[in-house]
Design an enzyme around this catalytic site. Structure first.
Site, PDB file in Angstrom:
ATOM      1  N   ASP A  28     123.373 -23.234  29.251  1.00 17.09           N
ATOM      2  CA  ASP A  28     122.678 -23.748  28.067  1.00 17.09           C
ATOM      3  C   ASP A  28     122.930 -22.895  26.831  1.00 17.09           C
ATOM      4  O   ASP A  28     123.119 -21.682  26.939  1.00 17.09           O
ATOM      5  CB  ASP A  28     121.166 -23.778  28.371  1.00 17.09           C
ATOM      6  CG  ASP A  28     120.407 -24.632  27.387  1.00 17.09           C
ATOM      7  OD1 ASP A  28     121.029 -25.438  26.672  1.00 17.09           O
ATOM      8  OD2 ASP A  28     119.172 -24.490  27.322  1.00 17.09           O
ATOM      9  N   GLY A  29     122.889 -23.545  25.675  1.00 15.57           N
ATOM     10  CA  GLY A  29     122.979 -22.817  24.405  1.00 15.57           C
ATOM     11  C   GLY A  29     124.285 -23.020  23.658  1.00 15.57           C
ATOM     12  O   GLY A  29     124.511 -22.396  22.617  1.00 15.57           O
ATOM     13  N   ASN A  30     125.139 -23.915  24.157  1.00 20.64           N
ATOM     14  CA  ASN A  30     126.431 -24.151  23.494  1.00 20.64           C
ATOM     15  C   ASN A  30     126.237 -24.686  22.067  1.00 20.64           C
ATOM     16  O   ASN A  30     126.931 -24.267  21.138  1.00 20.64           O
ATOM     17  CB  ASN A  30     127.259 -25.181  24.274  1.00 20.64           C
ATOM     18  CG  ASN A  30     127.626 -24.707  25.660  1.00 20.64           C
ATOM     19  OD1 ASN A  30     127.501 -23.541  25.970  1.00 20.64           O
ATOM     20  ND2 ASN A  30     128.098 -25.622  26.493  1.00 20.64           N
ATOM     21  N   ARG A  41     129.252 -29.070  17.435  1.00 20.40           N
ATOM     22  CA  ARG A  41     128.724 -28.770  18.769  1.00 20.40           C
ATOM     23  C   ARG A  41     129.840 -28.696  19.815  1.00 20.40           C
ATOM     24  O   ARG A  41     129.776 -27.900  20.746  1.00 20.40           O
ATOM     25  CB  ARG A  41     127.695 -29.834  19.173  1.00 20.40           C
ATOM     26  CG  ARG A  41     126.416 -29.800  18.345  1.00 20.40           C
ATOM     27  CD  ARG A  41     125.472 -30.918  18.771  1.00 20.40           C
ATOM     28  NE  ARG A  41     125.124 -30.795  20.174  1.00 20.40           N
ATOM     29  CZ  ARG A  41     124.169 -29.995  20.645  1.00 20.40           C
ATOM     30  NH1 ARG A  41     123.463 -29.261  19.825  1.00 20.40           N
ATOM     31  NH2 ARG A  41     123.915 -29.934  21.928  1.00 20.40           N
ATOM     32  N   THR A  74     122.170 -36.319  33.869  1.00 20.67           N
ATOM     33  CA  THR A  74     122.019 -37.776  33.734  1.00 20.67           C
ATOM     34  C   THR A  74     121.457 -38.118  32.347  1.00 20.67           C
ATOM     35  O   THR A  74     121.648 -39.224  31.853  1.00 20.67           O
ATOM     36  CB  THR A  74     121.075 -38.321  34.831  1.00 20.67           C
ATOM     37  OG1 THR A  74     119.947 -37.435  34.959  1.00 20.67           O
ATOM     38  CG2 THR A  74     121.754 -38.415  36.178  1.00 20.67           C
ATOM     39  N   ASN A  76     122.279 -36.405  29.549  1.00 24.03           N
ATOM     40  CA  ASN A  76     123.225 -36.038  28.487  1.00 24.03           C
ATOM     41  C   ASN A  76     123.977 -37.229  27.885  1.00 24.03           C
ATOM     42  O   ASN A  76     124.584 -37.114  26.824  1.00 24.03           O
ATOM     43  CB  ASN A  76     124.238 -34.989  28.981  1.00 24.03           C
ATOM     44  CG  ASN A  76     123.647 -33.604  29.125  1.00 24.03           C
ATOM     45  OD1 ASN A  76     124.107 -32.799  29.930  1.00 24.03           O
ATOM     46  ND2 ASN A  76     122.611 -33.286  28.343  1.00 24.03           N
ATOM     47  N   SER A 204     114.817 -28.453  33.697  1.00 22.38           N
ATOM     48  CA  SER A 204     115.698 -29.524  33.208  1.00 22.38           C
ATOM     49  C   SER A 204     116.328 -30.356  34.325  1.00 22.38           C
ATOM     50  O   SER A 204     117.516 -30.698  34.254  1.00 22.38           O
ATOM     51  CB  SER A 204     116.790 -28.955  32.291  1.00 22.38           C
ATOM     52  OG  SER A 204     116.213 -28.423  31.140  1.00 22.38           O
ATOM     53  N   GLU A 215     114.623 -17.800  42.911  1.00 20.42           N
ATOM     54  CA  GLU A 215     114.175 -16.894  41.854  1.00 20.42           C
ATOM     55  C   GLU A 215     114.820 -17.362  40.555  1.00 20.42           C
ATOM     56  O   GLU A 215     116.045 -17.549  40.494  1.00 20.42           O
ATOM     57  CB  GLU A 215     114.638 -15.457  42.140  1.00 20.42           C
ATOM     58  CG  GLU A 215     114.000 -14.821  43.342  1.00 20.42           C
ATOM     59  CD  GLU A 215     112.521 -14.501  43.137  1.00 20.42           C
ATOM     60  OE1 GLU A 215     112.090 -14.320  41.977  1.00 20.42           O
ATOM     61  OE2 GLU A 215     111.807 -14.448  44.152  1.00 20.42           O
TER      62      GLU A 215
END
Ligand code: FPP
Length: 248
Positions: A28-30, A41, A74, A76, A204, A215
């Site tokens: 995550d974070g792109n 993006r 699913t 996205n 998510s 964990e």
């Protein structure tokens, strides 16, 4: 033997480091990485793909047995068409490279998710990579594409319900093992550690059933900036949690 790029904290020695057998990563974070640089993006995803290559190789090198990365959910499909097109192009590029360059590699490639939505050429590359790599003996790299934990469970429930309707399974026979055996990860151990870069505190829809005892390590770095030393930091955090101070 682990190749730790981060110095161990004083309270830990190498013998305290128990490596997880299965790591999951929510890449995550792109988008934020690209935005910070005034880039589209898609540039964030291209940089994220480079990070993915590097971290997958590192996990294999240090002896991780299973790595599952969340590449496309699913949900996205709700993104703008140009971003989806850029992602599909990156997947194709990676899978073409994997076929071409990884002949002597030991990594086994698998895909988790509903494949029916992908173009025939991407689907062919996925199948070719799976077939080519299935007999290798190295790390299993699961790429979750068009994957959603809820959709996966619905898929499993339908399969089991069909068996009940056919009379091959009795409702009382349904147990945890049977459910696990109907998921995309059939035959694989559950993830021990799930890493989420970019600081978001959410699952998510990633490996919902399988992560029951995982964990979670949430990290403040954006995925394209994620380095081997960040993976080491997550492994050290995981090792600390597993030391069971005062417990059994
Ligand atoms: C989430 O970041 C990331 C994705 C939806 C795509 C992940 C895909 C890659 C890293 C591409 C490479 C993968 C392979 C298998 C070649 P985001 O776009 O939601 O970031 P944001 O939350 O900052 O907007």
């Amino acid at each position: 033997m682990a190749i730790f790029k981060k110095k161990l904290p004083q309270e830990l020695t190498l013998s305290d480091i128990v490596l997880p057998e299965h790591i999951g990563i929510i890449m995550d974070g792109n988008g934020r990485w690209a935005k910070k640089r005034g880039l589209p993006r898609s540039a964030g995803h291209t940089a994220g793909a480079q990070t993915f290559r590097k971290i997958a190789r590192y996990c294999s090198d240090i002896g991780i047995r299973y790595l599952t990365v969340y590449a496309f959910s699913t949900e996205n499909w709700r993104r703008p068409k140009d971003e989806i097109d850029a992602l599909m192009k990156l997947f194709k590029q990676y899978l073409q490279e994997a076929i071409r360059d990884f002949k002597d590699d030991s990594i086994v490639l698998r895909f988790l998710g509903d494949r029916s939505a992908f173009s025939p050429d991407l689907l062919a590359l996925m199948e070719e990579n799976e077939a080519e790599s299935k007999d290798r003996d190295g790390m299993v790299l699961n790429i979750a594409m068009n994957y959603g934990g809820r959709a996966e469970m619905i898929h499993a429930m339908r399969d089991i319900a069909q068996k009940v309707a056919d009379g091959t399974v009795k409702p009382d026979d349904i147990d945890e093992q049977m459910v696990s055996d109907h998921l995309y990860t059939k035959g694989e151990p559950d993830p021990d550690l799930i890493i989420r870069p970019s600081g978001e505190n959410r699952t998510s829809n990633f490996l919902l059933w399988q992560s029951a005892y995982a964990e979670y390590v949430i990290m403040d770095v954006l995925w394209p900036d994620f380095k081997e030393k960040d993976l080491d930091a997550a492994l050290i955090e995981y090792a600390k949690r597993n030391r069971r101070f005062g417990g059994v």
